[in-house]
Design a protein around this motif. Sequence first.
Motif, short mmCIF file in Angstrom:
data_model
loop_
_atom_site.label_atom_id
_atom_site.label_comp_id
_atom_site.label_asym_id
_atom_site.label_seq_id
_atom_site.Cartn_x
_atom_site.Cartn_y
_atom_site.Cartn_z
N VAL A 70 47.12 39.53 47.15
CA VAL A 70 46.77 39.35 45.74
C VAL A 70 45.62 38.35 45.62
O VAL A 70 45.79 37.15 45.86
CB VAL A 70 47.98 38.88 44.92
N PHE A 71 44.45 38.83 45.25
CA PHE A 71 43.28 37.97 45.06
C PHE A 71 43.45 37.20 43.76
O PHE A 71 43.67 37.78 42.69
CB PHE A 71 42.01 38.81 45.00
N VAL A 72 43.35 35.86 43.84
CA VAL A 72 43.49 35.00 42.67
C VAL A 72 42.42 33.92 42.72
O VAL A 72 42.16 33.34 43.78
CB VAL A 72 44.88 34.32 42.61
N THR A 110 42.60 29.33 33.37
CA THR A 110 43.55 30.32 33.86
C THR A 110 43.23 30.75 35.29
O THR A 110 42.08 30.70 35.73
CB THR A 110 43.55 31.57 32.96
N ASN A 111 44.26 31.16 36.00
CA ASN A 111 44.13 31.86 37.29
C ASN A 111 43.95 33.34 36.99
O ASN A 111 44.73 33.91 36.21
CB ASN A 111 45.38 31.69 38.13
N LEU A 112 42.98 33.98 37.59
CA LEU A 112 42.67 35.37 37.28
C LEU A 112 42.79 36.27 38.50
O LEU A 112 42.39 35.89 39.60
CB LEU A 112 41.25 35.50 36.74
N CYS A 113 43.33 37.46 38.28
CA CYS A 113 43.30 38.53 39.29
C CYS A 113 42.08 39.40 39.00
O CYS A 113 42.19 40.58 38.65
CB CYS A 113 44.59 39.34 39.25
N VAL A 114 40.91 38.79 39.14
CA VAL A 114 39.62 39.42 38.86
C VAL A 114 38.67 39.07 39.98
O VAL A 114 38.56 37.90 40.36
CB VAL A 114 39.04 38.95 37.50
N ARG A 115 37.98 40.05 40.50
CA ARG A 115 37.02 39.81 41.58
C ARG A 115 35.71 40.52 41.25
O ARG A 115 35.71 41.74 41.03
CB ARG A 115 37.57 40.32 42.91
N ASP A 116 34.64 39.77 41.19
CA ASP A 116 33.32 40.32 40.86
C ASP A 116 33.38 41.13 39.57
O ASP A 116 32.76 42.21 39.46
CB ASP A 116 32.81 41.20 42.02
N GLY A 117 34.13 40.62 38.60
CA GLY A 117 34.21 41.26 37.30
C GLY A 117 35.12 42.46 37.22
O GLY A 117 35.20 43.12 36.17
N ARG A 118 35.86 42.76 38.31
CA ARG A 118 36.71 43.94 38.34
C ARG A 118 38.18 43.55 38.46
O ARG A 118 38.54 42.63 39.20
CB ARG A 118 36.32 44.86 39.51
N ARG A 119 39.00 44.28 37.73
CA ARG A 119 40.44 44.06 37.75
C ARG A 119 41.01 44.29 39.15
O ARG A 119 40.68 45.26 39.82
CB ARG A 119 41.11 45.04 36.77
#
Length: 393
Positions: free
Chosen positions: A164-166, A208-217
């Motif tokens: 899980v990328f965070v 916030t901690n986000l599960c977003v990478r390079d603008g993508r879910r």
Amino acid sequence: MADDLAARVEANQQKLRAELKSHYDFIICGSGSSGSVVARRLAENADVSVLLLEAGGSDDVPDIMSASRWPALRRGEHDWSFNAMPNPRLNDRAIPMSMGKVLGGGSSINVMVWSRGHKADWDGFAAEAGDDGWNYQSVLQIYRRIEDWHGAPDAARRGSGGMVFVQPAPDPHPLAAAMIEAFATVGVRTFDDQNGVMMEGHGGAALTNLCVRDGRRQSIFRSYVSPIMDRSNLTVLTGALVTRLTLAGKRVTGVEVAYEGKMRRIGAGEVVLSLGAIHTPKLLMQSGIGDEAELKRFGIPLVQHLPGVGQNFQDHFMAPCVWESCGPIERRNNLTEATALWRSDSALEVPDLQTLIVEAPYASPQAAKDPLPPDSWSLTNAVLRTASRAASD
């Protein structure tokens, strides 16, 4: 590399769908967060066959994959668009309840904020269950194992190399910093990490901690299942609505599923239900498992009297407040880059409220009445420790 995997996945899944079996070792109903994790764990064993069923369609659509476009998903084709019963205390409004109808379930239509739960919550679960495996320290090790954290190192609380990328919201909008500063002025402590020390005490405010990478879910389906869909033992079926469990006496033998305009029966060694808080009890009751009187009302033959099925639904409601801006607001990340956990009463030991900024107009049409100004932003407040339960008719 990614293109090669995508081509292998497409060819493999086309073949598996064309050669759909009449029996699998495991059938997982629902591809949301829990279903995706279970499917991954089971399919890692090459000796078993796994079928993952999803009533919705593909998640490969711009409004899902682009992190800033989640508002467009509410009440759309990828949302089951449930409504609560009309509430006399809210002028008989029926509160909308979103649930993902797509690969990834809720993790494909949510706001992508990674919130791990407060220490008091996990310790409370452990006390209720009489099982230390549910306490904060135990669950913390699971979080550390599954995370691929890209923020400030915290060896005791954060993990790296997981699925899980965070990351903390990168280059956040100034509104996010302003919200954190505002909470600090009223005595709410600020933190560098939403899921670090902040989750162990009286709460606080942080990016916030986000599960977003390079603008993508980065949904749980994308994190767990997509990378292994080239395996010959994992079949992922979309547009497949599970309508009933098949049984031999009281033993589940498979599922009945509506797929491609036909009703099919598929057998299984084991069936895993991960259909969410509404569809899971619904499926059980359609299969004759639930409160006998309730099933009798609909002419469903009783298999097992379990009066708790479909009861005690609980949710935490949110109340947004909207402010008009003097100019356009640039959309960054997931539009929700700051949060605060705080106490409505300083005598409380743990936070009972959560505030999230939304850098866009955010309110239900029934509450807003008139269209919201496009250049506006919102603070949405959630009650974390509700005491009410949904009552049956």
